[in-house]
Design a protein around this motif. Sequence first.
Motif, mmCIF file in Angstrom:
data_model
loop_
_atom_site.group_PDB
_atom_site.id
_atom_site.type_symbol
_atom_site.label_atom_id
_atom_site.label_comp_id
_atom_site.label_asym_id
_atom_site.label_seq_id
_atom_site.Cartn_x
_atom_site.Cartn_y
_atom_site.Cartn_z
ATOM 1 N N VAL A 142 0.839 -1.198 0.000
ATOM 2 C CA VAL A 142 0.000 0.000 0.000
ATOM 3 C C VAL A 142 0.874 1.248 0.000
ATOM 4 C CG1 VAL A 142 -1.579 1.356 1.448
ATOM 5 C CG2 VAL A 142 -2.027 -1.065 1.045
ATOM 6 N N PHE A 143 1.910 1.243 0.802
ATOM 7 C CA PHE A 143 2.788 2.412 0.891
ATOM 8 C C PHE A 143 3.438 2.711 -0.454
ATOM 9 C CE2 PHE A 143 6.795 4.559 1.730
ATOM 10 C CZ PHE A 143 6.421 5.553 2.620
ATOM 11 N N LEU A 144 4.024 1.696 -1.098
ATOM 12 C CA LEU A 144 4.720 1.913 -2.363
ATOM 13 C C LEU A 144 3.766 2.368 -3.457
ATOM 14 C CD1 LEU A 144 7.255 -1.066 -2.453
ATOM 15 C CD2 LEU A 144 7.785 1.362 -2.153
ATOM 16 N N ALA A 145 2.562 1.770 -3.506
ATOM 17 C CA ALA A 145 1.606 2.140 -4.542
ATOM 18 C C ALA A 145 1.165 3.597 -4.404
ATOM 19 C CB ALA A 145 0.391 1.210 -4.485
ATOM 20 N N VAL A 146 0.809 3.997 -3.187
ATOM 21 C CA VAL A 146 0.364 5.381 -2.976
ATOM 22 C C VAL A 146 1.531 6.352 -3.166
ATOM 23 C CG1 VAL A 146 -0.642 6.988 -1.308
ATOM 24 C CG2 VAL A 146 -1.497 4.646 -1.456
ATOM 25 N N PHE A 147 2.700 5.980 -2.686
ATOM 26 C CA PHE A 147 3.899 6.796 -2.850
ATOM 27 C C PHE A 147 4.140 7.084 -4.336
ATOM 28 C CE2 PHE A 147 8.683 6.957 -1.473
ATOM 29 C CZ PHE A 147 8.736 8.289 -1.821
ATOM 30 N N ALA A 148 4.045 6.037 -5.163
ATOM 31 C CA ALA A 148 4.291 6.206 -6.592
ATOM 32 C C ALA A 148 3.259 7.135 -7.227
ATOM 33 C CB ALA A 148 4.267 4.843 -7.280
ATOM 34 N N LEU A 149 1.977 6.904 -6.969
ATOM 35 C CA LEU A 149 0.923 7.671 -7.628
ATOM 36 C C LEU A 149 0.856 9.111 -7.129
ATOM 37 C CD1 LEU A 149 -1.855 4.926 -7.696
ATOM 38 C CD2 LEU A 149 -0.561 5.813 -9.650
ATOM 39 N N ALA A 150 1.062 9.308 -5.826
ATOM 40 C CA ALA A 150 0.948 10.663 -5.270
ATOM 41 C C ALA A 150 1.984 11.603 -5.858
ATOM 42 C CB ALA A 150 1.078 10.613 -3.750
ATOM 43 N N GLN A 151 3.137 11.075 -6.234
ATOM 44 C CA GLN A 151 4.180 11.930 -6.791
ATOM 45 C C GLN A 151 3.742 12.606 -8.082
ATOM 46 O OE1 GLN A 151 8.413 10.387 -6.232
ATOM 47 N NE2 GLN A 151 7.247 8.523 -5.942
ATOM 48 N N LEU A 152 2.877 11.934 -8.849
ATOM 49 C CA LEU A 152 2.420 12.505 -10.109
ATOM 50 C C LEU A 152 1.578 13.755 -9.889
ATOM 51 C CD1 LEU A 152 1.442 9.240 -12.030
ATOM 52 C CD2 LEU A 152 3.553 10.572 -12.221
ATOM 53 N N ALA A 153 0.980 13.888 -8.712
ATOM 54 C CA ALA A 153 0.157 15.060 -8.408
ATOM 55 C C ALA A 153 0.956 16.168 -7.736
ATOM 56 C CB ALA A 153 -1.024 14.657 -7.523
ATOM 57 N N VAL A 154 1.820 15.802 -6.777
ATOM 58 C CA VAL A 154 2.485 16.846 -5.988
ATOM 59 C C VAL A 154 3.531 17.605 -6.804
ATOM 60 C CG1 VAL A 154 2.054 15.666 -3.807
ATOM 61 C CG2 VAL A 154 4.198 15.242 -5.028
ATOM 62 N N GLY A 155 4.169 16.954 -7.769
ATOM 63 C CA GLY A 155 5.167 17.650 -8.580
ATOM 64 C C GLY A 155 4.563 18.799 -9.378
ATOM 65 N N PRO A 156 3.558 18.536 -10.225
ATOM 66 C CA PRO A 156 2.931 19.640 -10.959
ATOM 67 C C PRO A 156 2.290 20.684 -10.047
ATOM 68 C CG PRO A 156 2.348 17.533 -11.940
ATOM 69 C CD PRO A 156 3.057 17.228 -10.657
ATOM 70 N N LEU A 157 1.722 20.240 -8.926
ATOM 71 C CA LEU A 157 1.129 21.207 -7.996
ATOM 72 C C LEU A 157 2.181 22.190 -7.501
ATOM 73 C CD1 LEU A 157 -1.315 22.156 -6.347
ATOM 74 C CD2 LEU A 157 -0.660 20.484 -4.587
ATOM 75 N N SER A 158 3.380 21.687 -7.214
ATOM 76 C CA SER A 158 4.444 22.577 -6.736
ATOM 77 C C SER A 158 4.948 23.491 -7.854
ATOM 78 C CB SER A 158 5.598 21.760 -6.158
ATOM 79 O OG SER A 158 6.365 21.150 -7.184
ATOM 80 N N ASP A 159 4.899 23.033 -9.118
ATOM 81 C CA ASP A 159 5.255 23.911 -10.232
ATOM 82 C C ASP A 159 4.266 25.074 -10.342
ATOM 83 O OD1 ASP A 159 7.504 22.511 -11.074
ATOM 84 O OD2 ASP A 159 6.401 21.270 -12.500
#
Length: 395
Positions: free
Chosen positions: A51-68
């Motif tokens: 669960v940790f690895l799956a959410v970790f992987a997917l969440a990165q796709l959102a937080v990167g553009p949000l920070s841009d």
Amino acid sequence: MTAVPRPWLLTLAALSALGTLSTNILLPSLPVIAQSLGVDEARLAAAVLGVFLAVFALAQLAVGPLSDRIGRRPVVLGGLAVFVAGSLVGALASTLPLLLVSRVLQAVGVAAASVLARAAARDRFEGPQLAALLGRIMVVMAAAPGFSPLLGGLVQAARGWRALFAALVLAGLALAAAYARIVGETLPAERRRHQPVSALARGYVTLLGDARFMRPALATAAILGALFAFFGTAPLVLTRSFGFSALQVGLFFAATVFVVFAAGQTAPRWTARWGAPTVLRLGAALAAAGGLAMLASPALGLIGFAAAGCVFLFGMGLVSPTGTALALTPFASQAGQASALLGFLQMAAAALLTTTAATLPGARVDALALVLAGGGLLALLAGSAKPGATVARAS
């Protein structure tokens, strides 16, 4: 070359290491946690890690553009707040579902921390400076998987497994304070990208089709996926094949930090001398050689296993900072998004290769050796592909 302030370096390294710390610190205590919650240990381990690895992987796709779009600082601090909340839930969890809620929240938080540590480095540096900074971050990051099982075992023995989550609460709060005071905002308003969702999707498609990103990104993902498999499978090999205790396993991994430290110090010097692509290929070849040597380690005993592991780790320590710098350098205007996709690829590879090492038939040491060799060879193939502006796009 402008010197990187040590507090700045250590803060970014700690942000990058938070994900591995929050997972590996739990590993020695999984049998005790399973007994406390009344669940099967194998089921608990698979759920907590998967669960940790799956959410970790997917969440990165959102937080990167949000920070841009809105800047690094609010996303990092918001992510750390979510991480602290998840750790509090874990400290109070009395059932497996509640523990998994904790792991989901922790994964979202560390996704923000990990992605934006790389993005913040790219905001400030490029070229050899960026490679040197990432190499030093890699050295500090190595302490997390190296020392956290030992730390986790000591905390659990002294205060029980719930104290592990309390320690992570304190770590999250300390990191938030350090980031706000030392690093702060690294993406000024005039460099932020205000894009609709459709444009973000096109940005990911563009990155996936750009060989300047994909070649080093795939090499780094393959090598770090193999590293996760090493940390996930080596404890089983050490306990079953060599009779190690939990403390001895922790000490073994603590010793591996010095190998990665040596690689992290070597990578910038070799990059300046021979160029980053050459160093990436050399590191990948060494990692593959370490995996192949591990196939012979049952006949050579513990010394053979440890030596093969050290060769792999040294190669990994060359590939990781070099490949990350190569992947991010051409994309200053979308560093958050590029870092997010890089992190997603790394965590996806980690999940795949860790599962492969755990499920391949035969002895665990042979399965681990094949995964390490395969990760190194995949990295070598990606790093040796012919240059070009694009790679084949998915239809």
